[in-house]
Motif scaffolding. Sequence first.
Motif, PDB file in Angstrom:
ATOM      1  N   ALA A 120       0.811  -1.216   0.000  1.00  0.00           N
ATOM      2  CA  ALA A 120       0.000   0.000   0.000  1.00  0.00           C
ATOM      3  C   ALA A 120       0.847   1.270   0.000  1.00  0.00           C
ATOM      4  CB  ALA A 120      -0.933   0.014   1.215  1.00  0.00           C
ATOM      5  N   GLN A 121       2.146   1.114   0.059  1.00  0.00           N
ATOM      6  CA  GLN A 121       3.020   2.277   0.178  1.00  0.00           C
ATOM      7  C   GLN A 121       2.802   3.324  -0.913  1.00  0.00           C
ATOM      8  OE1 GLN A 121       7.032   1.228   1.015  1.00  0.00           O
ATOM      9  NE2 GLN A 121       7.697   3.328   1.293  1.00  0.00           N
ATOM     10  N   PRO A 122       2.643   2.945  -2.183  1.00  0.00           N
ATOM     11  CA  PRO A 122       2.383   3.993  -3.188  1.00  0.00           C
ATOM     12  C   PRO A 122       1.095   4.774  -2.897  1.00  0.00           C
ATOM     13  CG  PRO A 122       3.040   1.957  -4.270  1.00  0.00           C
ATOM     14  CD  PRO A 122       2.835   1.631  -2.818  1.00  0.00           C
ATOM     15  N   ASP A 123       0.065   4.083  -2.435  1.00  0.00           N
ATOM     16  CA  ASP A 123      -1.191   4.762  -2.104  1.00  0.00           C
ATOM     17  C   ASP A 123      -1.017   5.655  -0.875  1.00  0.00           C
ATOM     18  OD1 ASP A 123      -2.513   3.504  -4.216  1.00  0.00           O
ATOM     19  OD2 ASP A 123      -3.086   1.796  -2.955  1.00  0.00           O
ATOM     20  N   ILE A 124      -0.233   5.170   0.078  1.00  0.00           N
ATOM     21  CA  ILE A 124       0.022   5.965   1.287  1.00  0.00           C
ATOM     22  C   ILE A 124       0.799   7.224   0.925  1.00  0.00           C
ATOM     23  CG2 ILE A 124       1.274   5.987   3.489  1.00  0.00           C
ATOM     24  CD1 ILE A 124       0.470   2.980   3.761  1.00  0.00           C
ATOM     25  N   VAL A 125       1.810   7.083   0.066  1.00  0.00           N
ATOM     26  CA  VAL A 125       2.594   8.238  -0.368  1.00  0.00           C
ATOM     27  C   VAL A 125       1.693   9.221  -1.117  1.00  0.00           C
ATOM     28  CG1 VAL A 125       4.452   8.987  -1.920  1.00  0.00           C
ATOM     29  CG2 VAL A 125       4.804   7.029  -0.396  1.00  0.00           C
ATOM     30  N   ALA A 126       0.793   8.670  -1.939  1.00  0.00           N
ATOM     31  CA  ALA A 126      -0.122   9.530  -2.694  1.00  0.00           C
ATOM     32  C   ALA A 126      -1.057  10.317  -1.766  1.00  0.00           C
ATOM     33  CB  ALA A 126      -0.937   8.698  -3.679  1.00  0.00           C
ATOM     34  N   CYS A 127      -1.276   9.814  -0.563  1.00  0.00           N
ATOM     35  CA  CYS A 127      -2.123  10.531   0.400  1.00  0.00           C
ATOM     36  C   CYS A 127      -1.498  11.853   0.825  1.00  0.00           C
ATOM     37  CB  CYS A 127      -2.352   9.682   1.646  1.00  0.00           C
ATOM     38  SG  CYS A 127      -3.433   8.263   1.419  1.00  0.00           S
ATOM     39  N   GLY A 128      -0.178  11.941   0.723  1.00  0.00           N
ATOM     40  CA  GLY A 128       0.495  13.161   1.152  1.00  0.00           C
ATOM     41  C   GLY A 128       0.235  13.420   2.624  1.00  0.00           C
ATOM     42  N   ALA A 129      -0.157  14.618   2.955  1.00  0.00           N
ATOM     43  CA  ALA A 129      -0.403  15.004   4.347  1.00  0.00           C
ATOM     44  C   ALA A 129      -1.820  14.695   4.807  1.00  0.00           C
ATOM     45  CB  ALA A 129      -0.113  16.492   4.523  1.00  0.00           C
ATOM     46  N   ASP A 130      -2.609  14.059   3.957  1.00  0.00           N
ATOM     47  CA  ASP A 130      -3.994  13.744   4.294  1.00  0.00           C
ATOM     48  C   ASP A 130      -4.036  12.537   5.242  1.00  0.00           C
ATOM     49  OD1 ASP A 130      -6.669  13.042   4.448  1.00  0.00           O
ATOM     50  OD2 ASP A 130      -7.007  13.134   2.274  1.00  0.00           O
ATOM     51  N   GLN A 131      -4.091  12.818   6.529  1.00  0.00           N
ATOM     52  CA  GLN A 131      -4.054  11.758   7.534  1.00  0.00           C
ATOM     53  C   GLN A 131      -5.271  10.838   7.457  1.00  0.00           C
ATOM     54  OE1 GLN A 131      -3.342  13.452  11.386  1.00  0.00           O
ATOM     55  NE2 GLN A 131      -1.316  14.207  10.822  1.00  0.00           N
ATOM     56  N   LEU A 132      -6.415  11.362   7.096  1.00  0.00           N
ATOM     57  CA  LEU A 132      -7.612  10.536   6.963  1.00  0.00           C
ATOM     58  C   LEU A 132      -7.419   9.503   5.848  1.00  0.00           C
ATOM     59  CD1 LEU A 132     -10.462   9.821   7.823  1.00  0.00           C
ATOM     60  CD2 LEU A 132     -11.305  11.577   6.252  1.00  0.00           C
ATOM     61  N   CYS A 133      -6.778   9.892   4.787  1.00  0.00           N
ATOM     62  CA  CYS A 133      -6.487   8.986   3.679  1.00  0.00           C
ATOM     63  C   CYS A 133      -5.603   7.831   4.159  1.00  0.00           C
ATOM     64  CB  CYS A 133      -5.812   9.771   2.552  1.00  0.00           C
ATOM     65  SG  CYS A 133      -5.279   8.785   1.141  1.00  0.00           S
ATOM     66  N   VAL A 134      -4.532   8.154   4.867  1.00  0.00           N
ATOM     67  CA  VAL A 134      -3.627   7.121   5.400  1.00  0.00           C
ATOM     68  C   VAL A 134      -4.381   6.237   6.385  1.00  0.00           C
ATOM     69  CG1 VAL A 134      -1.542   6.710   6.780  1.00  0.00           C
ATOM     70  CG2 VAL A 134      -1.570   8.550   5.068  1.00  0.00           C
ATOM     71  N   PHE A 135      -5.152   6.838   7.263  1.00  0.00           N
ATOM     72  CA  PHE A 135      -5.924   6.083   8.246  1.00  0.00           C
ATOM     73  C   PHE A 135      -6.879   5.107   7.568  1.00  0.00           C
ATOM     74  CE2 PHE A 135      -9.690   5.554  10.937  1.00  0.00           C
ATOM     75  CZ  PHE A 135      -9.104   5.004  12.075  1.00  0.00           C
ATOM     76  N   THR A 136      -7.509   5.536   6.482  1.00  0.00           N
ATOM     77  CA  THR A 136      -8.447   4.682   5.750  1.00  0.00           C
ATOM     78  C   THR A 136      -7.737   3.453   5.187  1.00  0.00           C
ATOM     79  OG1 THR A 136      -9.845   6.569   5.223  1.00  0.00           O
ATOM     80  CG2 THR A 136     -10.105   4.603   3.848  1.00  0.00           C
ATOM     81  N   ILE A 137      -6.568   3.652   4.607  1.00  0.00           N
ATOM     82  CA  ILE A 137      -5.791   2.531   4.052  1.00  0.00           C
ATOM     83  C   ILE A 137      -5.384   1.561   5.155  1.00  0.00           C
ATOM     84  CG2 ILE A 137      -3.612   1.914   2.927  1.00  0.00           C
ATOM     85  CD1 ILE A 137      -3.888   4.635   1.387  1.00  0.00           C
TER      86      ILE A 137
END
Length: 178
Positions: A120-137
Amino acid sequence: ITAMMLALIIPLSPGVAAADDDDSVYLSLGTSLATGTIADANGNNILFSSLSYTDQLAAELDDVEHVKLGCPGETVATFVNGGICYTGGSSQLRVAEATLARGGESLVTIDLGANDVLQAQPDIVACGADQLCVFTILSKIAAGIGGVLDALHAADPDVEIVGMNYYNPNLAAWLGHY
């Protein structure tokens, strides 16, 4: 160190302290850490060694059958559905459930999820500073692991499961020591 810590903790557990009959099973599940994957002097992976934390722990437990099911590269999806080490309709989960269904006293260690995070690392990196995005993954990965634990408990409601903690494989790269 992990095996030493478990060796100190597990004898205090009621189901494992009496592990001196033929029905006692230590079931080790998970990824390359459970299989003892190590690098040789040239940096090539040796996938199944007898040097895993699970082997070290099993050596500390008396009269317990060690059923070592780990699979290098395993993710939650392949743990449940097969596809890496387990094929043809089999999976690490199905074999674990069948082992637990035999009955007797059981201990399970499991390390699972790191390969999911790496994928999931590419998707996590794509989240940038969006913590909700990272949390969702990460929440989706955690939910999958929760489903695995539920399935193991359904196979043996009395089983003791010890989840293993991970080192962060990305920390060295992040620090520039890759």
